[in-house]
Write a protein that holds these residues in place. Structure first.
Motif, PDB file in Angstrom:
ATOM      1  N   ARG A   1      39.209  38.125  42.386  1.00  0.00           N
ATOM      2  CA  ARG A   1      38.174  37.153  42.766  1.00  0.00           C
ATOM      3  C   ARG A   1      37.586  36.494  41.517  1.00  0.00           C
ATOM      4  NH1 ARG A   1      35.344  40.516  45.138  1.00  0.00           N
ATOM      5  NH2 ARG A   1      36.148  40.188  47.238  1.00  0.00           N
ATOM      6  N   LEU A   2      37.337  37.273  40.483  1.00  0.00           N
ATOM      7  CA  LEU A   2      36.752  36.744  39.252  1.00  0.00           C
ATOM      8  C   LEU A   2      37.682  35.721  38.600  1.00  0.00           C
ATOM      9  CD1 LEU A   2      35.475  40.156  37.876  1.00  0.00           C
ATOM     10  CD2 LEU A   2      34.025  38.280  38.688  1.00  0.00           C
ATOM     11  N   ASN A   3      38.965  36.037  38.556  1.00  0.00           N
ATOM     12  CA  ASN A   3      39.935  35.096  37.994  1.00  0.00           C
ATOM     13  C   ASN A   3      39.990  33.809  38.813  1.00  0.00           C
ATOM     14  OD1 ASN A   3      40.705  36.815  35.867  1.00  0.00           O
ATOM     15  ND2 ASN A   3      42.170  37.891  37.169  1.00  0.00           N
TER      16      ASN A   3
ATOM     17  N   LEU B   1      37.499  32.572  40.594  1.00  0.00           N
ATOM     18  CA  LEU B   1      36.261  31.846  40.321  1.00  0.00           C
ATOM     19  C   LEU B   1      36.373  31.029  39.030  1.00  0.00           C
ATOM     20  CD1 LEU B   1      33.702  34.655  41.242  1.00  0.00           C
ATOM     21  CD2 LEU B   1      33.783  32.394  42.311  1.00  0.00           C
ATOM     22  N   ARG B   2      36.944  31.650  38.013  1.00  0.00           N
ATOM     23  CA  ARG B   2      37.087  30.941  36.733  1.00  0.00           C
ATOM     24  C   ARG B   2      38.147  29.845  36.817  1.00  0.00           C
ATOM     25  NH1 ARG B   2      33.880  29.419  33.493  1.00  0.00           N
ATOM     26  NH2 ARG B   2      33.033  31.498  33.124  1.00  0.00           N
ATOM     27  N   LYS B   3      39.233  30.114  37.506  1.00  0.00           N
ATOM     28  CA  LYS B   3      40.307  29.134  37.625  1.00  0.00           C
ATOM     29  C   LYS B   3      39.813  27.853  38.282  1.00  0.00           C
ATOM     30  CE  LYS B   3      44.915  28.495  39.641  1.00  0.00           C
ATOM     31  NZ  LYS B   3      45.998  29.136  40.440  1.00  0.00           N
ATOM     32  N   HIS B   4      38.900  27.998  39.237  1.00  0.00           N
ATOM     33  CA  HIS B   4      38.369  26.840  39.968  1.00  0.00           C
ATOM     34  C   HIS B   4      36.919  26.574  39.558  1.00  0.00           C
ATOM     35  CE1 HIS B   4      41.846  26.614  42.720  1.00  0.00           C
ATOM     36  NE2 HIS B   4      41.857  27.935  42.624  1.00  0.00           N
ATOM     37  N   GLU B   5      36.663  26.649  38.261  1.00  0.00           N
ATOM     38  CA  GLU B   5      35.274  26.544  37.784  1.00  0.00           C
ATOM     39  C   GLU B   5      34.621  25.207  38.117  1.00  0.00           C
ATOM     40  OE1 GLU B   5      36.130  25.119  33.199  1.00  0.00           O
ATOM     41  OE2 GLU B   5      35.496  27.180  33.567  1.00  0.00           O
ATOM     42  N   ASN B   6      35.423  24.182  38.330  1.00  0.00           N
ATOM     43  CA  ASN B   6      34.838  22.878  38.657  1.00  0.00           C
ATOM     44  C   ASN B   6      34.126  22.876  40.008  1.00  0.00           C
ATOM     45  OD1 ASN B   6      35.582  21.546  36.298  1.00  0.00           O
ATOM     46  ND2 ASN B   6      37.592  20.994  37.095  1.00  0.00           N
ATOM     47  N   ILE B   7      34.636  23.708  40.950  1.00  0.00           N
ATOM     48  CA  ILE B   7      33.985  23.746  42.266  1.00  0.00           C
ATOM     49  C   ILE B   7      33.136  25.007  42.455  1.00  0.00           C
ATOM     50  CG2 ILE B   7      35.727  22.302  43.371  1.00  0.00           C
ATOM     51  CD1 ILE B   7      36.968  24.785  44.550  1.00  0.00           C
TER      52      ILE B   7
ATOM     53  N   GLU C   1      30.738  51.013  28.053  1.00  0.00           N
ATOM     54  CA  GLU C   1      30.452  51.489  26.711  1.00  0.00           C
ATOM     55  C   GLU C   1      30.903  50.487  25.656  1.00  0.00           C
ATOM     56  OE1 GLU C   1      32.063  55.358  26.111  1.00  0.00           O
ATOM     57  OE2 GLU C   1      30.789  56.299  27.623  1.00  0.00           O
ATOM     58  N   GLY C   2      31.971  49.762  25.942  1.00  0.00           N
ATOM     59  CA  GLY C   2      32.461  48.759  24.995  1.00  0.00           C
ATOM     60  C   GLY C   2      31.843  47.409  25.274  1.00  0.00           C
ATOM     61  N   ASN C   3      32.655  46.367  25.109  1.00  0.00           N
ATOM     62  CA  ASN C   3      32.183  45.012  25.363  1.00  0.00           C
ATOM     63  C   ASN C   3      32.011  44.735  26.847  1.00  0.00           C
ATOM     64  OD1 ASN C   3      32.224  44.369  22.582  1.00  0.00           O
ATOM     65  ND2 ASN C   3      34.393  43.803  22.674  1.00  0.00           N
ATOM     66  N   ILE C   4      30.959  43.987  27.154  1.00  0.00           N
ATOM     67  CA  ILE C   4      30.761  43.552  28.533  1.00  0.00           C
ATOM     68  C   ILE C   4      31.810  42.484  28.857  1.00  0.00           C
ATOM     69  CG2 ILE C   4      29.144  42.560  30.183  1.00  0.00           C
ATOM     70  CD1 ILE C   4      28.306  45.281  29.082  1.00  0.00           C
ATOM     71  N   GLY C   5      32.485  42.659  29.987  1.00  0.00           N
ATOM     72  CA  GLY C   5      33.532  41.710  30.354  1.00  0.00           C
ATOM     73  C   GLY C   5      32.999  40.329  30.678  1.00  0.00           C
ATOM     74  N   LYS C   6      33.750  39.314  30.265  1.00  0.00           N
ATOM     75  CA  LYS C   6      33.419  37.917  30.608  1.00  0.00           C
ATOM     76  C   LYS C   6      34.662  37.291  31.187  1.00  0.00           C
ATOM     77  CE  LYS C   6      30.175  37.437  26.724  1.00  0.00           C
ATOM     78  NZ  LYS C   6      30.603  38.645  25.987  1.00  0.00           N
TER      79      LYS C   6
END
Length: 203
Positions: free
Chosen positions: A139-141, A143-149, A197-202
């Motif tokens: 779902r996250l991918n 959302l990013r793939k269609h960031e324009n909408i 514990e590591g980097n927060i995912g973006k």
């Protein structure tokens, strides 16, 4: 007519009557069997209908229970909890639906947090398993793939998963991928957030 012919006629007539009696009896038995079969079929249909009604009620109950948890536990405190980790979410909305340009659903998000610079998609399940974590990653991918909408152009997208019962493998996978993990403690009407514990995912 001879005596012998008379005896044969009586014998044949008796056999005919016996055959007719058995036929009538068999016919009644068949009709009774058909009646019982129809009655059993009717009872089964009624039973299945009752089971379907019961199942629908249970599904409705589970849906209401999860909705209650989201409304009473997660929604009031989630922005404050997340902002303790350096975010600054100011708006949130449950059950966010984003449609494609043809009006068909692109994606549904259980809980959506945002401000002008960042957003967070939260997946909520009563029982959170690895399957749901993987679905949230997809779902996250999307959302990013269609960031324009999806309104994400120029924004950072973060993620979290929440559940009352969280499978350990699901917890580990979510944290490994950089998601927050939110434990919903229904009996105590509170939530606990675990950050990776590591980097927060973006995304």
């Amino acid at each position: 007519m001879s005596e012998k012919e008379g005896l044969n006629f009586e014998k044949v007539w008796a056999m005919f009557q016996e055959t007719d009696r058995k036929f009538q009896e068999t016919s009644r038995e068949l009709k009774e069997a058909e009646r019982r079969a129809q009655e059993e079929a009717r009872e089964w249909r009624e039973y299945i209908a009752r089971m379907n009604d019961n199942l629908n009620q249970q599904i409705g109950y589970l849906g209401r229970s999860l909705g209650d948890v989201v409304e009473l536990v997660l929604v009031p405190g989630i922005c404050g909890k997340m902002n303790q980790f350096g975010h600054s979410f100011t708006r949130l909305g449950p059950n966010k639906v984003i449609n494609r340009e043809n009006k068909k659903t692109l994606v549904e998000v259980d809980l959506w947090l945002e401000n002008g610079d960042e957003a967070m998609a939260v997946e909520i399940k009563t029982d959170l398993s690895v399957k749901w974590v993987n679905k949230h990653l997809e779902r996250l991918n999307l959302l990013r793939k269609h960031e324009n909408i999806t309104g994400l152009k120029g924004k950072k997208l973060y993620a979290a998963v929440a559940g009352i019962s969280i499978d350990e493998d699901a917890r580990d996978l979510a944290l490994e991928k950089g998601m927050y993990v939110i434990d919903l403690i229904e009996d105590e009407d509170r939530l606990e957030v675990i950050a990776p514990e590591g980097n927060i995912g973006k995304w």
